[in-house]
Each structure stands twice: as C-alpha cells, then as structure tokens.
Design a protein around this motif. Structure first.
Motif, PDB file in Angstrom:
ATOM      1  N   ALA A   1       0.841  -1.197   0.000  1.00 47.94           N
ATOM      2  CA  ALA A   1       0.000   0.000   0.000  1.00 47.94           C
ATOM      3  C   ALA A   1       0.874   1.244   0.000  1.00 47.94           C
ATOM      4  O   ALA A   1       0.555   2.247  -0.650  1.00 47.94           O
ATOM      5  N   THR A   2       1.996   1.173   0.723  1.00 49.39           N
ATOM      6  CA  THR A   2       2.912   2.317   0.755  1.00 49.39           C
ATOM      7  C   THR A   2       3.458   2.604  -0.635  1.00 49.39           C
ATOM      8  O   THR A   2       3.532   3.761  -1.058  1.00 49.39           O
ATOM      9  N   PHE A   3       3.799   1.552  -1.363  1.00 48.82           N
ATOM     10  CA  PHE A   3       4.317   1.767  -2.716  1.00 48.82           C
ATOM     11  C   PHE A   3       3.215   2.180  -3.698  1.00 48.82           C
ATOM     12  O   PHE A   3       3.484   2.905  -4.652  1.00 48.82           O
ATOM     13  N   ILE A   4       2.001   1.750  -3.439  1.00 50.72           N
ATOM     14  CA  ILE A   4       0.889   2.263  -4.253  1.00 50.72           C
ATOM     15  C   ILE A   4       0.768   3.771  -4.006  1.00 50.72           C
ATOM     16  O   ILE A   4       0.642   4.562  -4.947  1.00 50.72           O
ATOM     17  N   ALA A   5       0.860   4.154  -2.737  1.00 52.01           N
ATOM     18  CA  ALA A   5       0.743   5.584  -2.408  1.00 52.01           C
ATOM     19  C   ALA A   5       1.887   6.387  -3.031  1.00 52.01           C
ATOM     20  O   ALA A   5       1.670   7.476  -3.575  1.00 52.01           O
ATOM     21  N   ILE A   6       3.101   5.833  -2.971  1.00 53.21           N
ATOM     22  CA  ILE A   6       4.250   6.533  -3.566  1.00 53.21           C
ATOM     23  C   ILE A   6       4.015   6.724  -5.068  1.00 53.21           C
ATOM     24  O   ILE A   6       4.171   7.820  -5.613  1.00 53.21           O
ATOM     25  N   SER A   7       3.612   5.644  -5.731  1.00 51.49           N
ATOM     26  CA  SER A   7       3.487   5.748  -7.193  1.00 51.49           C
ATOM     27  C   SER A   7       2.274   6.594  -7.590  1.00 51.49           C
ATOM     28  O   SER A   7       2.309   7.291  -8.597  1.00 51.49           O
ATOM     29  N   ILE A   8       1.214   6.576  -6.790  1.00 51.04           N
ATOM     30  CA  ILE A   8       0.076   7.467  -7.112  1.00 51.04           C
ATOM     31  C   ILE A   8       0.480   8.916  -6.862  1.00 51.04           C
ATOM     32  O   ILE A   8       0.101   9.815  -7.621  1.00 51.04           O
TER      33      ILE A   8
ATOM     34  N   ASN B   1      14.501   3.593   4.811  1.00 51.65           N
ATOM     35  CA  ASN B   1      14.039   2.830   3.647  1.00 51.65           C
ATOM     36  C   ASN B   1      12.769   2.062   4.034  1.00 51.65           C
ATOM     37  O   ASN B   1      12.768   1.324   5.021  1.00 51.65           O
ATOM     38  N   PRO B   2      11.675   2.251   3.294  1.00 49.77           N
ATOM     39  CA  PRO B   2      10.418   1.582   3.706  1.00 49.77           C
ATOM     40  C   PRO B   2      10.526   0.065   3.733  1.00 49.77           C
ATOM     41  O   PRO B   2       9.864  -0.592   4.552  1.00 49.77           O
ATOM     42  N   ILE B   3      11.360  -0.502   2.870  1.00 53.69           N
ATOM     43  CA  ILE B   3      11.462  -1.964   2.857  1.00 53.69           C
ATOM     44  C   ILE B   3      12.205  -2.453   4.097  1.00 53.69           C
ATOM     45  O   ILE B   3      11.855  -3.477   4.690  1.00 53.69           O
TER      46      ILE B   3
ATOM     47  N   TRP C   1       6.366   7.543   4.251  1.00 61.90           N
ATOM     48  CA  TRP C   1       6.426   7.210   2.829  1.00 61.90           C
ATOM     49  C   TRP C   1       5.031   7.067   2.238  1.00 61.90           C
ATOM     50  O   TRP C   1       4.810   7.289   1.062  1.00 61.90           O
ATOM     51  N   PHE C   2       4.095   6.702   3.069  1.00 60.15           N
ATOM     52  CA  PHE C   2       2.717   6.581   2.601  1.00 60.15           C
ATOM     53  C   PHE C   2       2.121   7.962   2.336  1.00 60.15           C
ATOM     54  O   PHE C   2       1.420   8.172   1.347  1.00 60.15           O
ATOM     55  N   THR C   3       2.414   8.915   3.220  1.00 57.79           N
ATOM     56  CA  THR C   3       1.705  10.191   3.143  1.00 57.79           C
ATOM     57  C   THR C   3       2.437  11.306   2.394  1.00 57.79           C
ATOM     58  O   THR C   3       1.801  12.087   1.682  1.00 57.79           O
TER      59      THR C   3
END
Lengths: 308, 270
Positions: B151-158, B216-218, B252-254
């Motif tokens: 979800a965090t990477f979805i948020a980053i890419s959006i 790093n989020p990962i 990273w999400f926000t």
C-alpha cells in the motif's frame, strides 16, 4: 437582489507560452438563454470553456458561473453544471449505466438513469462496456451524464461532433426541452446550422477575441452583406451598370449579357429595379437570395474579408 | 461523498483489467512457488531466516515483490487518465482533485489487497495439504505487513502519478523508487558516507548511518516483521525500534502522496 448571470467572463485572457489563446474576453450569458459560442477550430472556444470548468486558471481576468468563481469554487459550481467536455474519453470497462451512476453519485442525486439513457437513445447499449461504443454513442453517453441531476447550466463543447444528422437533431431537441425547463445552455460549435436552429444569442470568437455578439437576426443585420439580387433584362448596358453601382447599399454589380447580379448591403431592390428602368433597360424577371449563414460566418471569421 | 463515487468507478474500471487479473495470477504463483521451493529446500534462496519458518523466509522475497506490484498498480492512476482524457470526464463532474487521488488510492489498495489475500490463502492451503506446518499468526502478520508495504508503494506511485504531467517521468520515477529501495539504498548510503569522509567531514556516526538505512520503507517492513516472527533486532539505536519503522512507513505513505496531490490540484489540465 440582482439576478445572477449564468456565465460572466470579465476581461479574461489566457496565454500558453507564446501562444495567446484568449484575449480580453468579455462575455455574459443570462440565465435561461441558449448561447451559441461560434468560431473556427482553434479560435479559443475550448480554452474559454476549460476555464469555466476549472481545468486551468485564466492568465488574467476572472470568470464566474452561476455566481461561483470558476477557480476557487469549482467543485460547488460543477454540482450545478451538466458538462459535455472537449477531448474526453469514456471508461472503456464501465458500462453506459455505470457511467451515469458515476455522474449521479458524484452529484449526490437520485436520477432515473434508465430513462436518461433512453432519452439519448442508448437503452439498448446500457449494459455494454463503453469501450465498444462508437464515437457518436460516447457523445450521447456523456450528454446523458451531463443531464443527470437536472443541471442549471449545460456546458456543451462541440456537442454534435461524431453524431449523424439525425443524432444532432435529437440532441438539439433535448437541448430545447432542457431550456424550456429553465436550464441555461452554453454550447460551442463550428457548425452554424446548429447554432441557428436553437440559439437565442450568438458570440463569435476568432483568434481568441470575441468579434461579434448578437442574435442571429441581429448579426445578419450587422454584417455588411445582405442579399443578392439577380435581374434578367433585355440587354445590359454600360449606363445601367453605372447607375446601379452608384446606388446606396449596392456593394457589387456583376454584369452579364442579359443578366445582372447585384449584391445588396442594405440597399433596396426596388431602387435597383427603378434605376435599371430609368436607363431604358427592360426588366423581364428578378430574384433575390438571402445571404446564407455560412457566408455570414465567413464574413466574420475570414481574415481576408474582415481585414481592417 | 464524492470520494466513494471515484472509488467505485475505479474499482470497476481497474478491477476488470487484464493487468489486475495478471497480478492476481502473479500473487498465486508467488505464494505457490515460494511454498513449493520452501518445502523442497527447507528455506528460500536469499532468505537468511532460521530454517523451518516459512513466514520468516517470506519476508525477503515479499520485500521485493510487493513494492514492484504496488508501483505497477499505482503509477498509471492519474497520469493514465490525463493521457487518455478520462480525467476530463471525471473532473467535469463535481469531483475535487484530491478526492480523485484518494478515491483511486483506496480502490487500488483494496484491489491489490484482495488479490494478495487470495494468493496468500492459496499458498497456505498448499502448504497445509502437503503437510507442512505453518504458524497461522506469524503468516497472517507477515502477509498483512507485506500488504502495508505494498500500500505504501501504491501511495508513492500514485503520488508520482499525480505530481507529474509526463508519463515517461512517472514510469521512470516509479520503477526507480523500487530499484532504489530494493537494491541501491545501501550503496547510496555508503557512497554518501564515503564522499563525506573524503571531504574531511566526520563520517556519519553510527546512529546516523542506522538512521539513513532505517528510512528505507522496505527495511522498515522487514524490521516490523521481526516483531511477528520473533527475529532478533541487531540494532542498538533508537532507529531500530519498531515505532520508528512504523513512522517511516507512514511518512512514505503520506508525504509523496501529499506532494503529488498538491501538484495535481494546481495542475493545468489542457
């Protein structure tokens, strides 16, 4: 309280880099009117409409619609609009009905969506994905979306593009019905016959400038080209040509052997006939032809004709 | 609420796409594949976890797979609509631009979480039927955290998708973010450290280095999973704490999403 204007552009200009798309546009549309926004392609019609929709701000000036500022109160304004925008694409994996659901849910209204689809002639295709629709069908679909929630102002950018003559006529009928209900309609077109058929008021845009604004009748009167008089005579003489050309309100005389074609700019045809007879020419027959709207439009938008 | 209209439309439009079905298949394949390899080898290649713990072994491959899936699902969300022209339809309706971004975010998180859950369930069933033992709680915790990472990477890419009007830029930045966080991060931190040292600046202290690695989020995901699978944290500083890892994920999400939405709000849609 003064009644709010449906649309009010105040000295609106829009610049895209070096290109000036709109220059000091002042234009108002009264509530309840059908306003035809005319102009050749690239004249700035869509730019003006996109500013209304809040897609981008004007470089200068201010535009309001139904009393809302188009930039700062765009969402509230769009609740009361029905829009058929330019250059849109439908969602290829949503059905016709689902598109209308999107519109109804966005506007927070309950509408009879089946009836709306039937009204634009899409009842058969309601449950098919819009990705398989023809250009004309997508145009009808988005028109139906615009009608969801009985908007106060319909903004239609080239509504008949992709429609066959029948479809265009049906759309005009719906526009008139909506207007009877009190809806203001603002639509752009480069096709005159559409505007003539429905509009109370017409504005003509060229190179980002509003160069004329009037009713169709008013425009016809204002433009310096009236009608064409064709007179059949026993013979055309030099003297008769000079006499006719000297009359007020005659812009052009084309002599033939037994026929004279006279372009009238407000001049009276009786005066022409009298002038001919006074020079001893016998008039056998005559006919007049109203200037067509296409000619009128050309007169307004063609730079050659209107070079100042 | 207009957000729900966008949410529902996007759920339909995206949910019916071949791309999403492909991702669903990829998830099933991922969990089945890792389960099969794990039962054969007793561990997963590259997995440094203790043998016999499938959930712990999954952490590392999930840390690669989920960011990639997240980005693939998110990057076209806004820019794709701008390029195709559907955004003009959507924004002719009374939709706020931020609501459009959020509606799409929630829709895509929902869709991918459903496909991930499907994959994880199939993987679990497979292991269960061939007689492997697997701690349900650990497994659920790890996959739930993986979905959070995703979800965090979805948020980053959006956020990227909303923040730029150039599709190639969005594609490059989205895939670049995956590459950066999955493989390049350590190198980048080391290079910065080396450059600072060469410039005569005192190399980053241990705490700062750990901070740099920790944002790093990962890495945050992997630290949070250690809570679930009971692995020991090797860090002594505060930057190794679970709360910091959670904070990093939240940022990273926000933050990219916030910046992207702000830019989209002001963008000219011509």
């Amino acid at each position: 309280m003064p009644s709010t204007l449906a649309i009010d552009y105040r000295d609106v200009s829009k610049q895209f880099g070096d290109v000036t798309a709109l220059r000091n546009l002042d234009l108002t549309v009264e509530q309840g009117e059908i306003y035809g926004f005319l102009g050749p392609n690239g004249a700035g019609k869509s730019t003006a409409i996109n500013i209304l929709l809040g897609f981008f701000p004007p470089t200068d000036g201010r535009a309001t619609a139904l009393g809302y500022d188009t930039q700062t109160e765009s969402t509230a304004l769009r609740k009361r609009l029905g829009v058929l925008p330019d250059g849109f694409q439908v969602y290829d994996r949503l059905t016709g009905t689902e598109h209308l659901e999107l519109a109804a849910e966005s506007k927070a209204v309950d509408s009879d969506l089946d009836r709306l689809l039937a009204r634009v002639g899409l009842e058969e295709a309601a449950d098919r994905n819009a990705g398989g629709y023809s250009k004309g069908m997508t145009q009808r679909l988005v028109f139906a979306m615009a009608l969801v929630g009985d908007p106060d102002l319909l903004i239609l950018d080239e509504p008949s593009s992709g429609l066959d003559p029948n479809g265009a006529r049906e759309m005009r009928e719906i526009i008139l019905q909506e207007n009877d209900r009190g809806t203001t309609v603002f639509f752009s077109s480069h096709i005159l016959s559409q505007v003539e058929a429905v509009c109370d008021q017409v504005g003509i845009l060229r190179d980002g400038r509003l160069i004329a604004e009037d009713s169709i009748q008013g425009l016809r009167k204002a433009v310096d080209t009236g009608s064409v008089l064709t007179v059949d005579v026993d013979s055309v003489t030099d003297e008769s040509v000079t006499a006719v050309a000297a009359l007020d309100g005659v812009s052009d005389v084309e002599p033939g052997r037994r026929r004279m074609t006279v372009s009238l700019n407000g001049g009276s045809k009786t005066a022409v006939l009298e002038a001919l007879e006074s020079t001893g020419v016998e008039v056998h027959d005559f006919s007049t032809e109203e200037q067509s709207l296409e000619d009128l439009f050309t007169a307004y938008t063609d730079t050659e004709v209107r070079s100042q | 609420m207009t957000l729900s209209a966008v949410f529902r439309a996007d759920l339909r439009q995206t949910g019916r796409s071949w791309r999403l079905r492909g991702l669903g298949a990829a998830f099933v394949f991922f969990f089945l594949g890792t389960a099969a390899i794990f039962t054969t080898l007793g561990r997963l290649p590259g997995g440094a976890s203790e043998p016999g713990n499938y959930a712990a072994a999954l952490v590392s491959p999930l840390g690669l797979f989920c960011p990639l899936v997240g980005v693939l699902v998110g990057y076209r969300a806004i820019i794709g609509e701008r390029v195709s022209g559907t955004i003009r339809l959507l924004l002719s309706l009374p939709q706020g631009r931020v609501e459009v971004v959020l509606g799409k975010l929630f829709s895509r998180i929902t869709l991918v979480s459903i496909t991930a859950t499907l994959g994880a369930t199939v993987g679990y069933a497979f292991l269960f039927f061939i007689g492997g033992s697997i701690g349900v709680l650990e497994y659920v915790s790890v996959t739930a955290l993986a979905m959070l990472l995703q979800a965090t990477f979805i948020a980053i890419s959006i956020g990227l998708s909303a923040g730029s009007d150039s599709e190639p830029v969005v594609v490059a930045a989205s895939l670049g973010s995956v590459l950066l966080f999955t493989t390049l991060w350590g190198t980048v931190v080391r290079v910065v450290e080396g450059l600072l040292a060469a410039a005569g600046i005192d190399p980053l202290g241990k705490a700062l280095t750990e901070f740099a690695f920790g944002i790093n989020p990962i890495v945050s995901f992997s630290r949070l999973t250690s809570l679930a699978v009971g692995a020991e944290s090797r860090l002594e500083t505060v930057w190794g704490e679970p709360w910091f890892a959670a904070l990093v994920l939240l940022c990273w999400f926000t933050v990219p999403l916030g910046i992207g939405s702000r830019r989209f709000k002001r963008a000219a849609l011509s």
